[in-house]
Design a protein around this motif. Structure first.
Motif, mmCIF file in Angstrom:
data_model
loop_
_atom_site.group_PDB
_atom_site.id
_atom_site.type_symbol
_atom_site.label_atom_id
_atom_site.label_comp_id
_atom_site.label_asym_id
_atom_site.label_seq_id
_atom_site.Cartn_x
_atom_site.Cartn_y
_atom_site.Cartn_z
ATOM 1 N N TYR A 48 14.262 -18.138 17.768
ATOM 2 C CA TYR A 48 14.897 -18.647 16.526
ATOM 3 C C TYR A 48 14.868 -17.653 15.287
ATOM 4 N N GLU A 49 16.072 -17.354 14.712
ATOM 5 C CA GLU A 49 16.272 -16.484 13.672
ATOM 6 C C GLU A 49 16.568 -17.228 12.482
ATOM 7 N N PHE A 50 15.756 -16.810 11.398
ATOM 8 C CA PHE A 50 15.965 -17.502 10.167
ATOM 9 C C PHE A 50 16.377 -16.633 8.885
ATOM 10 N N ASP A 51 16.870 -16.907 7.956
ATOM 11 C CA ASP A 51 16.946 -16.139 6.586
ATOM 12 C C ASP A 51 16.064 -16.830 5.683
ATOM 13 N N PHE A 52 15.056 -15.915 5.128
ATOM 14 C CA PHE A 52 14.266 -16.563 4.127
ATOM 15 C C PHE A 52 15.093 -16.470 2.829
ATOM 16 N N GLY A 53 16.036 -17.203 2.500
ATOM 17 C CA GLY A 53 16.860 -17.039 1.342
ATOM 18 C C GLY A 53 17.393 -15.577 1.243
ATOM 19 N N PRO A 54 18.361 -15.392 0.266
ATOM 20 C CA PRO A 54 19.106 -16.709 -0.031
ATOM 21 C C PRO A 54 20.196 -17.218 1.006
ATOM 22 N N ASN A 55 20.400 -18.824 1.142
ATOM 23 C CA ASN A 55 21.175 -19.436 2.025
ATOM 24 C C ASN A 55 22.444 -19.531 1.715
ATOM 25 N N THR A 56 22.550 -19.984 0.350
ATOM 26 C CA THR A 56 23.977 -20.117 -0.153
ATOM 27 C C THR A 56 24.477 -18.935 -0.826
ATOM 28 N N MET A 57 25.626 -18.185 -0.120
ATOM 29 C CA MET A 57 26.164 -16.988 -0.687
ATOM 30 C C MET A 57 27.355 -17.092 -1.418
ATOM 31 N N THR A 58 27.562 -16.631 -2.362
ATOM 32 C CA THR A 58 28.935 -16.581 -3.245
ATOM 33 C C THR A 58 29.241 -15.214 -3.677
ATOM 34 N N MET A 59 30.370 -14.941 -4.254
ATOM 35 C CA MET A 59 30.848 -13.741 -4.795
ATOM 36 C C MET A 59 30.689 -12.627 -3.635
ATOM 37 N N PRO A 60 31.413 -12.934 -2.646
ATOM 38 C CA PRO A 60 31.190 -11.588 -1.465
ATOM 39 C C PRO A 60 31.921 -10.161 -2.124
ATOM 40 N N ALA A 61 32.632 -10.175 -3.128
ATOM 41 C CA ALA A 61 33.433 -9.125 -3.685
ATOM 42 C C ALA A 61 32.400 -8.157 -4.360
ATOM 43 N N VAL A 62 31.093 -8.716 -4.846
ATOM 44 C CA VAL A 62 30.207 -7.812 -5.487
ATOM 45 C C VAL A 62 29.456 -7.051 -4.276
ATOM 46 N N PHE A 63 29.119 -7.545 -3.422
ATOM 47 C CA PHE A 63 28.281 -6.781 -2.352
ATOM 48 C C PHE A 63 29.208 -5.860 -1.654
ATOM 49 N N ASN A 64 30.715 -6.287 -1.271
ATOM 50 C CA ASN A 64 31.345 -5.359 -0.652
ATOM 51 C C ASN A 64 31.836 -4.095 -1.798
ATOM 52 N N ARG A 65 31.702 -4.252 -3.062
ATOM 53 C CA ARG A 65 32.128 -3.288 -3.881
ATOM 54 C C ARG A 65 31.019 -2.090 -3.870
#
Length: 488
Positions: A48-65
């Motif tokens: 089982y694989e988990f993310d310890f936060g953040p789980n709700t992601m918005t603004m993908p353009a910021v990370f793409n930039r």
């Protein structure tokens, strides 16, 4: 070639590292944990694989930039999946309210639950878009290094136009008469570790991101973002040292000369960037006499955000009633925040958030991979041991909603505020740095540059522009720009 040492490989530190390395600086990132990303931590329990936060992601353009400015293609690193119907909200009377970017579905629900909301929803969306647009244009990418930065008349006009004196609850009450629907939207305050009953309505702009732009997930886990930043940084020639701790920053004549590491090494630096909880990291690494504008007394004045009590649970089978995001509400939402902030206790009837990313990404678990989060108070001497038996409270409440986790449990790990404090150097276990319950802490967060040591800079949720993965990443971008301007 100017040398930069970045303390902490969270998203802010990594973003600054990537951009500075690309601009020709020699950058070393020191991270005490064995993974890049800070709280964006991958956890593997058996299959089982988990993310310890953040789980709700918005603004993908910021990370793409960040990736684009490094000369790379975002699609080579990140596969964004948009979750149009992203969150189911459940209440003890059997009411369910789904949050989605599909406006027709929202209006259909409002026609059944809140006629006023149906009539006001378009106005609500227009207003939160206005709040977001002003904030993005005037606040997010602006840096504050001295009091003079606050004297810009344009900034003052923007500040007064984003509802700074109105609470989030009061703002939402204007649009939503149904209290349960208000609770669902008021939950945005918890994204910045605060209470919707006192934090400014400004942060309702989060609704624009979720209800118009959309909620996203990165295939393979949201931790892929941090891992991608780290890969690109190293590809550019950057030096990433995991499992290494900085013991101190050497300060001479109001300048940082370098850092000392726990392995005995000493690194010289022209610039030092602290990525982490400023309220913990700065006093830990810099003697109080060298930071008179950020004394221990001043640090004690800040109100920390809420922390979290987290259960990672892997189940044998998939529950058909679980989607990617769901929330199981208390019967008295306002009382939950009284308990968290006034009494500094765990909620007696907690609101429970559950992320099941295997709903979207089946490769992550053979059954459900449940990230179960309950808001917890910042640590005090009185509540430090309170979380010991809290798991039973959480599981029992979920069972009342028809989610019997224990009956199907295969893997389990509990992460308490105490572990958050120690693992991530989080002040009093706070998950989001400084809370936004006080207006001054909402809009006048600690500066991105030290007032006492001019070549020391700060990124992360404690500093401007605030908490949350996109904002933390922007803080790293802003600091990289500040440092670049210093050598022009």
């Amino acid at each position: 070639m100017k040398r930069v040492v970045i303390i902490g490989a969270g998203l802010g530190g990594l973003a600054a590292a990537v951009l500075l390395q690309k601009k020709g600086f020699s950058v070393t990132v020191i991270e005490k944990n064995e993974h890049p990303g800070g709280k964006m931590m991958p956890v593997k329990l058996g299959d089982y694989e988990f993310d310890f936060g953040p789980n709700t992601m918005t603004m993908p353009a910021v990370f793409n930039r960040v990736i684009e400015e490094a000369g790379e293609r975002p699609e080579d690193y990140l596969e964004w999946i948009k979750l149009d119907h992203h969150t189911n909200n459940h209440f003890s009377d059997g009411t369910t309210f789904a949050m989605t970017t599909d406006r027709e579905k929202m209006l259909t629900q409002f026609s059944q639950l809140d006629v006023t909301a149906k009539q006001m929803y378009e106005k609500y969306l227009a207003e939160i878009e206005r709040l977001y647009t002003i904030s993005e244009q005037e606040f997010f990418y602006r840096t504050f290094t001295s009091w003079r930065d606050y004297l810009d008349p344009k900034l003052f006009r923007a500040l007064t136009s984003v509802r700074p004196l109105q609470s989030m609850e009061a703002f939402h009450r204007h649009y939503f008469q149904n209290e349960q629907i208000r609770w669902a939207f008021n939950r945005y305050a918890t994204y910045i570790g605060s209470s919707p009953y006192v934090s400014p309505a400004t942060f309702s702009l989060i609704g624009h991101l979720e209800m118009t732009d959309g909620v996203y997930y990165v295939k393979g886990g949201n931790t892929t973002i941090a891992e991608s930043f780290a890969r690109i940084f190293q590809k550019l020639g950057g030096d990433l040292r995991l499992g290494t701790k900085v013991l101190s920053v050497d300060v001479e004549q109001k300048r940082a000369k370098g850092v000392k590491l726990d392995n005995g090494d000493a690194l010289s630096a022209d610039f030092v960037v602290m990525n982490g909880d400023l309220l913990s990291v700065y006093p830990e690494l810099v003697a109080e006499e060298d930071r008179p504008h950020f004394s221990d007394q001043k640090i004690a004045h800040f109100e920390p955000s809420i922390s979290a009590y987290v259960i990672l649970a892997g189940t044998k089978t998939r529950n058909p009633n679980l989607i990617h995001h769901q929330v199981y509400f208390t019967d008295d939402y306002q009382n939950e925040f009284r308990e968290l902030f006034d009494k500094r206790t765990y909620p007696t009837d907690p609101t429970i958030y559950v992320c099941n990313s295997s709903y979207t990404d089946r490769n992550r678990a053979p059954g459900d991979n449940l990230f179960i989060l309950v808001n917890a108070p910042a640590l005090t001497k009185e509540n430090e041991e309170m979380g010991g038996n809290y798991k039973a409270v959480v599981y029992e409440k979920l069972k009342r909603f028809g989610i019997d986790v224990q009956a199907d449990l295969v893997e389990e790990k509990v992460i308490t505020p105490g572990e958050i404090k120690s693992r991530f150097s989080a002040y009093k276990g706070a998950l989001y740095g400084v809370s936004s319950n006080r207006k001054i802490d909402s809009f006048l967060r600690p500066s991105n540059q030290s007032k006492d040591i001019k070549n020391v800079y700060f990124t992360g949720g404690t500093t401007h522009p605030g908490g949350g993965s996109p904002m933390v990443t922007i803080s790293g971008m802003n600091v990289a720009k500040l440092i670049e301007e210093c050598v022009k």
